[in-house]
Write a protein that holds these residues in place. Structure first.
Motif, short mmCIF file in Angstrom:
data_model
loop_
_atom_site.label_atom_id
_atom_site.label_comp_id
_atom_site.label_asym_id
_atom_site.label_seq_id
_atom_site.Cartn_x
_atom_site.Cartn_y
_atom_site.Cartn_z
N THR A 44 -7.70 -4.51 7.56
CA THR A 44 -8.91 -3.94 6.95
C THR A 44 -9.77 -3.17 7.93
O THR A 44 -10.84 -2.70 7.57
CB THR A 44 -9.75 -5.05 6.30
N ASP A 45 -9.34 -3.04 9.20
CA ASP A 45 -10.12 -2.30 10.18
C ASP A 45 -10.07 -0.81 9.89
O ASP A 45 -9.27 -0.33 9.09
CB ASP A 45 -9.61 -2.58 11.59
N TYR A 46 -10.91 -0.05 10.56
CA TYR A 46 -11.07 1.38 10.28
C TYR A 46 -9.75 2.13 10.40
O TYR A 46 -9.38 2.90 9.50
CB TYR A 46 -12.10 1.99 11.24
N TRP A 47 -9.02 1.95 11.49
CA TRP A 47 -7.83 2.77 11.73
C TRP A 47 -6.68 2.37 10.80
O TRP A 47 -5.91 3.23 10.36
CB TRP A 47 -7.41 2.70 13.20
N SER A 48 -6.55 1.09 10.49
CA SER A 48 -5.54 0.68 9.52
C SER A 48 -5.84 1.28 8.15
O SER A 48 -4.93 1.78 7.46
CB SER A 48 -5.49 -0.85 9.41
N MET A 49 -7.11 1.24 7.76
CA MET A 49 -7.49 1.82 6.47
C MET A 49 -7.31 3.34 6.47
O MET A 49 -6.86 3.92 5.49
CB MET A 49 -8.94 1.47 6.15
N ARG A 50 -7.63 3.96 7.59
CA ARG A 50 -7.49 5.42 7.65
C ARG A 50 -6.02 5.82 7.52
O ARG A 50 -5.70 6.79 6.82
CB ARG A 50 -8.10 5.96 8.94
N ARG A 51 -5.12 5.12 8.22
CA ARG A 51 -3.70 5.44 8.10
C ARG A 51 -3.22 5.31 6.67
O ARG A 51 -2.49 6.16 6.14
CB ARG A 51 -2.88 4.54 9.02
N TYR A 52 -3.61 4.21 6.04
CA TYR A 52 -3.18 3.96 4.67
C TYR A 52 -3.75 5.02 3.72
O TYR A 52 -3.02 5.60 2.89
CB TYR A 52 -3.63 2.57 4.24
N LEU A 53 -5.05 5.28 3.82
CA LEU A 53 -5.68 6.25 2.92
C LEU A 53 -5.15 7.66 3.16
O LEU A 53 -5.02 8.44 2.21
CB LEU A 53 -7.19 6.21 3.10
N ASN A 54 -4.84 7.99 4.40
CA ASN A 54 -4.30 9.31 4.70
C ASN A 54 -2.94 9.50 4.03
O ASN A 54 -2.66 10.55 3.43
CB ASN A 54 -4.18 9.51 6.21
N GLU A 55 -2.09 8.47 4.12
CA GLU A 55 -0.78 8.56 3.47
C GLU A 55 -0.93 8.66 1.95
O GLU A 55 -0.28 9.47 1.29
CB GLU A 55 0.07 7.34 3.83
N PHE A 56 -1.81 7.85 1.41
CA PHE A 56 -2.03 7.81 -0.03
C PHE A 56 -2.62 9.13 -0.55
O PHE A 56 -2.10 9.75 -1.48
CB PHE A 56 -2.94 6.63 -0.36
#
Length: 357
Positions: A44-56
């Motif tokens: 749930t940290d910023y970079w994990s969320m950013r990677r996921y949201l970027n792919e999505f």
């Protein structure tokens, strides 16, 4: 290659009959079943969320605007802010015991139960696994692992009861991308939408009846809330809206209720376009303003509880209803790993495996 063409040296692998001694081992032929869900961030940290949201959000099936217009907005504005809010939403529902999202926990358990059901019917001839369209385990890694295990035929099952381009189609796209890279492609079947399957409708009705029986007083209205799509998708031939409406109708008929007792709405709208409606967050508030004091909400388009149900419905949409004058809000959980849901999935799978097992 059939099983008769392989001499088994040990479980799971062997050598080709009459092949040279130095021929690499070949896995015993099997049939694979892959359950595919939307996806989950790794943390749930910023970079994990950013990677996921970027792919999505970079998926053209999800946001089909031209890249020159969308990517600057996504990279420079949306992905600088949204990982914080999305991370907070995920932290509110996170499975802290396993350090993973509920969607991952539930999908794994669904897979285990489906595997048990198929093993009872077919022995070890069918291998079952699951993948995520975004995040891990990736579609590519799972399909390659299944091929390495001898799966020459794979049934790919997107866990979306209603077909939609941003869900079913993009899951299939990702599976096909892996096939494009393989020297030896397994035969691949994709499972069609099962929005009207009688076992699925029965499982939904059972879940509603159980939720109503557990409530102190029965809700006055059941809102079937589906994930929204832009309205132009309907005009462009996507059947999602129509399939959602049919699921609601079949559920109401299965329950034996009057037409107004079950209503359809759509959630998770964003952007300036007109979306199919009514919007769930507004519709529940309108129900409260009309004097409805107790409503229930179910999410027939989601096979497993996730951030859109546990956070958006059970918090944001619930708050909208209560703020408008509603008094009691009942959330009917997704079918998850209920036994009747697993039996519905197995019925769909067995039908699509015809001729393979």
């Amino acid at each position: 290659m059939t099983a008769s063409q392989v001499d088994q040296d040990q479980p799971g692998e062997g050598r080709l009959a009459h092949a040279p001694a130095d021929h690499p081992p070949v896995a015993r032929p099997r049939v694979g079943v892959v359950l595919a869900n939307l996806g989950t961030p790794d943390a749930t940290d910023y970079w994990s969320m950013r990677r996921y949201l970027n792919e999505f959000l970079s998926d053209k099936r999800v946001v089909d605007y031209p890249s020159w217009k969308w990517q600057p907005l996504l990279q420079l504005i949306i992905l600088t802010k949204r990982p914080f809010s999305s991370g907070a939403a995920y932290r509110g529902i996170w499975n802290t015991d396993r350090d993973e999202s509920p969607l991952l926990t539930i999908t794994r358990e669904q897979t285990r139960k489906v595997a048990e059901g198929l093993a009872a019917a077919h022995g070890d001839g069918v291998l079952v696994d699951f993948c995520m369209r975004y995040g891990n385990p990736s579609t590519d890694s799972v399909l390659r692992r299944m091929q390495a295990a001898g799966c020459e035929k794979i049934l790919f099952f997107p866990l979306y009861p209603q077909y939609a381009s941003p869900t079913t189609a993009t899951a299939n796209d990702q599976a096909f991308r892996t096939l494009m890279q393989l020297k030896w492609q397994p035969a691949l079947r994709t499972v069609p939408a099962y929005f009207a399957h009688p076992d699925y409708i029965t499982a939904l009705a059972n879940s509603v009846n159980e939720a109503y029986a557990a409530a102190e007083e029965s809700p006055e209205v059941l809102v079937a809330s589906y994930h929204g799509v832009p309205k132009r998708f309907l005009r462009e031939g996507d059947p999602y809206h129509c399939q959602c409406q049919k699921t609601t109708r079949l559920l109401r008929e299965r329950l034996g209720w009057e037409p107004d007792a079950v209503q359809t709405a759509f959630q998770s709208q964003f952007g300036p376009e007109e979306w199919v409606g009514p919007a769930t967050v507004d519709h529940v508030a309108e129900l409260a303003r009309r004097g409805r004091k107790h409503i229930a909400v179910i999410s027939p388009a989601f096979s497993a509880d996730c951030v859109e149900t546990l956070e958006e419905i059970n918090e944001e949409i619930k708050e909208s209803f209560l703020a408008a004058g509603g008094e009691r809000f009942t959330y009917v959980p997704c079918l998850n790993d209920r036994d009747d849901h697993i039996q519905a999935l197995l019925a769909v799978i067995e039908n699509e495996l015809a001729g393979w097992c």
